[in-house]
Write a protein that holds these residues in place. Structure first.
Motif, PDB file in Angstrom:
ATOM      1  N   THR A 138       0.606  -1.231   0.164  1.00 58.34           N
ATOM      2  CA  THR A 138      -0.338   0.028   0.080  1.00 58.34           C
ATOM      3  C   THR A 138       0.856   1.262   0.031  1.00 58.34           C
ATOM      4  O   THR A 138       1.908   1.452   0.788  1.00 58.34           O
ATOM      5  N   CYS A 139       0.630   1.921  -0.980  1.00 58.02           N
ATOM      6  CA  CYS A 139       1.293   3.203  -0.922  1.00 58.02           C
ATOM      7  C   CYS A 139       0.933   4.400  -0.048  1.00 58.02           C
ATOM      8  O   CYS A 139       0.129   4.421   0.563  1.00 58.02           O
ATOM      9  N   LYS A 140       1.944   5.169   0.174  1.00 62.65           N
ATOM     10  CA  LYS A 140       1.829   6.579   1.201  1.00 62.65           C
ATOM     11  C   LYS A 140       0.487   7.002   0.943  1.00 62.65           C
ATOM     12  O   LYS A 140      -0.245   7.439   1.969  1.00 62.65           O
ATOM     13  N   SER A 141      -0.103   7.550  -0.310  1.00 66.35           N
ATOM     14  CA  SER A 141      -1.152   8.364  -0.377  1.00 66.35           C
ATOM     15  C   SER A 141      -2.235   7.406  -0.149  1.00 66.35           C
ATOM     16  O   SER A 141      -3.149   8.179   0.388  1.00 66.35           O
ATOM     17  N   CYS A 142      -2.257   6.071  -0.518  1.00 64.64           N
ATOM     18  CA  CYS A 142      -3.562   5.316   0.003  1.00 64.64           C
ATOM     19  C   CYS A 142      -3.599   5.264   1.360  1.00 64.64           C
ATOM     20  O   CYS A 142      -4.510   5.228   2.050  1.00 64.64           O
ATOM     21  N   LEU A 143      -2.380   5.053   2.103  1.00 69.40           N
ATOM     22  CA  LEU A 143      -2.291   5.080   3.620  1.00 69.40           C
ATOM     23  C   LEU A 143      -3.024   6.522   4.209  1.00 69.40           C
ATOM     24  O   LEU A 143      -3.873   6.163   5.130  1.00 69.40           O
TER      25      LEU A 143
ATOM     26  N   THR B 251      -8.208  -0.766   0.232  1.00 67.08           N
ATOM     27  CA  THR B 251      -7.743   0.569  -0.482  1.00 67.08           C
ATOM     28  C   THR B 251      -6.514   0.610  -1.289  1.00 67.08           C
ATOM     29  O   THR B 251      -5.399  -0.123  -0.789  1.00 67.08           O
ATOM     30  N   ASN B 252      -6.540   0.764  -2.514  1.00 67.25           N
ATOM     31  CA  ASN B 252      -5.524   0.759  -3.565  1.00 67.25           C
ATOM     32  C   ASN B 252      -5.397   1.792  -4.608  1.00 67.25           C
ATOM     33  O   ASN B 252      -6.534   2.356  -4.811  1.00 67.25           O
ATOM     34  N   CYS B 253      -4.668   1.825  -5.364  1.00 68.88           N
ATOM     35  CA  CYS B 253      -4.571   2.696  -6.493  1.00 68.88           C
ATOM     36  C   CYS B 253      -3.862   2.406  -7.882  1.00 68.88           C
ATOM     37  O   CYS B 253      -3.403   1.012  -7.826  1.00 68.88           O
ATOM     38  N   THR B 254      -3.606   3.301  -8.745  1.00 67.88           N
ATOM     39  CA  THR B 254      -2.683   2.817  -9.975  1.00 67.88           C
ATOM     40  C   THR B 254      -1.272   2.191  -9.626  1.00 67.88           C
ATOM     41  O   THR B 254      -0.873   1.079 -10.378  1.00 67.88           O
ATOM     42  N   ILE B 255      -0.698   2.564  -8.446  1.00 68.80           N
ATOM     43  CA  ILE B 255       0.660   2.207  -8.293  1.00 68.80           C
ATOM     44  C   ILE B 255       0.845   0.898  -7.177  1.00 68.80           C
ATOM     45  O   ILE B 255       1.943   0.913  -6.869  1.00 68.80           O
ATOM     46  N   CYS B 256      -0.294   0.681  -6.629  1.00 68.79           N
ATOM     47  CA  CYS B 256      -0.144  -0.140  -5.280  1.00 68.79           C
ATOM     48  C   CYS B 256      -1.303  -1.180  -5.455  1.00 68.79           C
ATOM     49  O   CYS B 256      -2.164  -0.996  -6.031  1.00 68.79           O
ATOM     50  N   GLY B 257      -0.898  -2.040  -4.601  1.00 68.56           N
ATOM     51  CA  GLY B 257      -2.106  -3.409  -4.402  1.00 68.56           C
ATOM     52  C   GLY B 257      -1.904  -4.633  -4.605  1.00 68.56           C
ATOM     53  O   GLY B 257      -0.505  -4.804  -5.332  1.00 68.56           O
TER      54      GLY B 257
END
Ligand SMILES: [Zn+2]
Ligand SMILES: [Zn+2]
Length: 729
Positions: free
Chosen positions: A98-103, A119-125
């Motif tokens: 999980t990336c910082k922004s999702c955190l 929770t995830n996005c284009t760059i994480c998960g």
């Protein structure tokens, strides 16, 4: 101007970044995913644009090359065009923590994903663990069961959103959900499930968590004794998930490289120097730590009083990790935290150790699979590995793709898993239908051979055998992009070309052939596998060689001595370490694979070369039996731990020095520039350092592993390169 970006530029939020930059710079043109590359056309300011791209590059994106082609077409605005269908080898993303922004969103009360564990996005998960087929779109992942809600769909369609075209996004309205269950499978509901589960762990309960790629068993550190007893793992080292980096430093001494690895997006288990909590890894001076990588882990630690949890794959040792609820309930844990998304690709946590800026992968899996290893052939070679710690591998389009960690092939579940994993990786990466060859180990009794034969029959292609240590050597060559080296391949056991079990070898190797330059003295393995399980049998056979009986008496001794001539013979360094560990009273009772040798390492770390032994080297065979005799002669009273450490160090160093000498002598004689180390024993840092010191004093260069596992997890890649090169001609 047309710019072609190569590297890791797809599925990582690259296109939205390009779009944003183009908009702010008022450029006209388009961006497009094409095959595994990204094509951008802009009408002006390309230097400034490229600078900006580097500045704003998404964290996990990597540009390896930018090709410029003159393109003077006119466009009215800047657009993201629809992807042209990529070839099947376009990069498949690994799971990313999980990336910082999702955190931030996860803990932001105003955000719609507040406390949403997926929770995830284009760059994480989760990615690789949930891909069913390619192209990588939602309908071909395990997220296909969850239909995007209106608000998520808007994010998905908005080029300026961080979730633009993120295939696996969801929210509390439309995503998967965790439920708490008790021991008797009773559903205790989803309300505050994570919080209630955390309370149970704090109370000392043993729990099962369903994660991205499998199930973990967990408990707080105070419960380790009960957990060991319940799970029947009296001594085995457990991985520990810690709340954050600061807490990690409470439990271990961590170097800068190790820190970087801990916080890297792959979030592997990193073996670091243990400060406290001896019972996590009894008798071993390292501890395997890792940081939270899923939204759930972060939420769990936000509720927990404990700052660390034992977190270990739920499985039978060597068997495949459990993925279904039914199997999980059969474990009979105290409580369960399970979600309703299926796990199409189980994938264990990766385990890495750092030496001298190099990564030694004990297990290369989640976060790293399916990263390609580039090779000089484009044929489709399928290789199945050896017997233990197996990974399979498949080559396509000048790359080898290794499967995730599979386990020990003597279990039926593992063999099924190997086939599934191979079929999956083939399906994802195969450029044109069909395979060209299949490769297996020389060992006549490895179960992986049945799999190999089956694939060869099904596809009607040739089947090859590759000697175990040659495969290790080749994996080291490819890991260092070398054509040849003299390599110490030191491990437990591998089937030799002469029918003996090898494992203390000096091999000259290239991809066409190998030469056994030297090796350790042969020792009988009394009762075959039984000698591996009971190191006292090794010590017995070694001592029997110089006329002394030890550990066994009367009837037992009589039976064993009859086996002396009839047994299989081994030249394994691993077995010598086992025997030494047992003889010095460090570990005679092996409760897991490699335990005696691993416990010896702690002594090697602190030992000094205080004693010298005469090691007999005849016809390039390094004697070991007589070194044991000298050791036995020197030791006349019971030893302190300090003395044990010094004896252990001196003993091993004397033998390793002679093996290294053989390698150096041969390399110099033949004009080979590199000395290498591969095989499971090379995870042992003091031994690797002994070899390194010795090589440093010559004019030669030492090479070690960095991307491919030192141990049997790297065998399939080695097998693949040897047959791949053979078939080029
Ligand atoms: Zn994210
Ligand atoms: Zn939604």
């Amino acid at each position: 101007m047309k710019l072609i970006f190569k590297g890791i530029v797809q599925g990582v939020g690259f296109r939205p970044t390009i779009f944003r930059i183009a908009q702010t710079m008022d450029l006209k043109g388009y961006v497009l995913n094409k095959g595994s590359e990204v094509e951008v056309v802009i009408d002006k300011k390309e230097e400034e644009f490229i600078k900006e791209v580097y500045k704003q590059l998404p964290t996990i994106a990597k540009i390896s090359e930018i090709k410029k082609i003159v393109d003077n077409r006119n466009f009215k605005d800047f657009e993201i065009l629809h992807s042209k269908k990529g070839s099947r080898h376009s990069q498949i993303p690994a799971d990313v923590g999980t990336c910082k922004s999702c955190l931030k969103e996860l803990f932001d009360k105003k955000n719609k994903r507040y406390t949403f564990p997926f929770t995830n996005c284009t760059i994480c998960g989760a990615r690789y663990s949930l891909i069913i087929d390619i192209p990588y779109d939602r309908e071909r992942t395990s997220m296909n069961e969850f239909k995007l809600c209106k608000s998520c769909l808007e994010e998905y369609r908005n080029p300026l959103d961080k979730r633009y075209h993120a295939q696996t996004i969801s929210c509390p309205q439309c995503g998967p959900i965790y439920h708490l269950y008790d021991k008797k499978k009773k559903d205790l509901g989803s309300n505050n499930a994570i919080k209630r589960f955390s309370e149970k762990l704090d109370q000392g309960k043993i729990g099962v968590i369903k994660s991205w790629g499998g199930m973990h068993l967990c408990c707080n550190l105070n419960e380790i004794p009960r957990f060991r007893n319940w799970y029947n793992r009296p001594q085995k080292a457990f991985a520990v998930m810690v709340k954050n980096l600061k807490i990690a430093e409470k439990y271990a001494e961590i170097t800068k490289d190790e820190k970087n690895l801990l916080i890297s997006t792959a979030r592997p288990i990193v073996l670091v120097k243990k400060k406290k909590q001896e019972n996590v890894s009894p008798g071993i001076d390292t501890i395997g730590l890792f940081l939270p990588y899923t939204g759930l882990h972060h939420l769990l630690f936000s509720f927990l009083k404990s700052d660390a949890l034992v977190m270990t794959s739920a499985n039978i040792p060597g068997e495949a990790m459990i993925t279904s609820d039914e199997e999980a309930f059969s474990i009979n844990a105290d409580c369960y935290l399970l979600h309703n998304r299926t796990i199409p690709n189980r994938i264990d946590d990766s385990v890495v150790r750092i030496w001298n800026n190099k990564r030694f992968f004990l297990r290369k899996s989640r976060g790293f699979v399916p990263d390609p290893i580039s090779v000089n052939y484009d044929s489709h070679i399928l290789s199945v590995g050896a017997g233990e710690n197996i990974c399979g591998a498949f080559s396509s389009d000048n790359n080898i793709f290794s499967t995730q960690y599979i386990g020990n092939s003597k279990y039926y579940s593992t063999i099924v898993f190997l086939q599934e994993a191979l079929n999956h990786i083939m399906n994802l990466t195969m450029k044109k239908p069909g395979i060209d060859a299949v490769v297996m180990d020389l060992h006549p009794n490895y179960e992986t051979r049945y799999i190999a034969k089956k694939y060869a029959d099904d596809y009607g292609v040739p089947l090859f055998e590759v000697q175990h240590h040659w495969a290790h050597a080749a994996s080291l060559l490819i890991d260092n992009t070398l054509d040849e080296a003299v390599i110490l391949t030191l491990d437990g056991l591998g089937y030799g070309s002469d029918g003996d079990f090898w494992g203390g070898e000096v091999l000259y190797s290239n991809f066409e052939r190998f030469k056994r330059v030297g090796h350790l003295q042969k020792i009988p393995l009394l009762g075959g596998d039984a000698a591996t399980r009971d190191p006292r049998r090794l010590v017995y056979s070694i001592f029997k060689n110089f006329g002394k009986e030890i550990f066994f008496k009367d009837n037992e001794a009589a039976i064993l001595s009859k086996l002396m001539d009839k047994s299989l013979f081994s030249t394994s360094m691993g077995r010598i370490l086992d025997a030494l560990s047992c003889y010095l009273g460090i570990c005679c009772d092996r409760t897991y694979d490699g335990e005696p040798a691993m416990k010896l390492e702690k002594y090697l770390v602190s030992g000094k070369p205080r004693y010298s032994f005469n090691v007999d080297v005849k016809d390039n065979i390094v004697g070991t039996v007589d070194v044991f005799r000298q050791l036995d002669e020197k030791i006349t009273k019971s030893l302190s731990n300090r003395e044990k450490a010094d004896y252990a160090y001196s003993f091993v160093k004397n033998i390793i020095d002679e093996l290294t000498n053989l390698a150096i002598y041969y390399a110099k004689d033949k004009g080979v520039k590199h000395i290498g180390i591969s095989g499971g024993v090379s995870y042992n840092i003091p031994i690797t350092e002994m070899i390194s010191e010795k090589v440093k004093k010559s004019d030669l260069k030492l090479v070690v592993h960095n991307d491919i596992p030192n141990g049997d997890g790297g065998i399939a890649i080695g097998q693949n390169t040897i047959i791949g090169n053979k078939l080029i001609k």
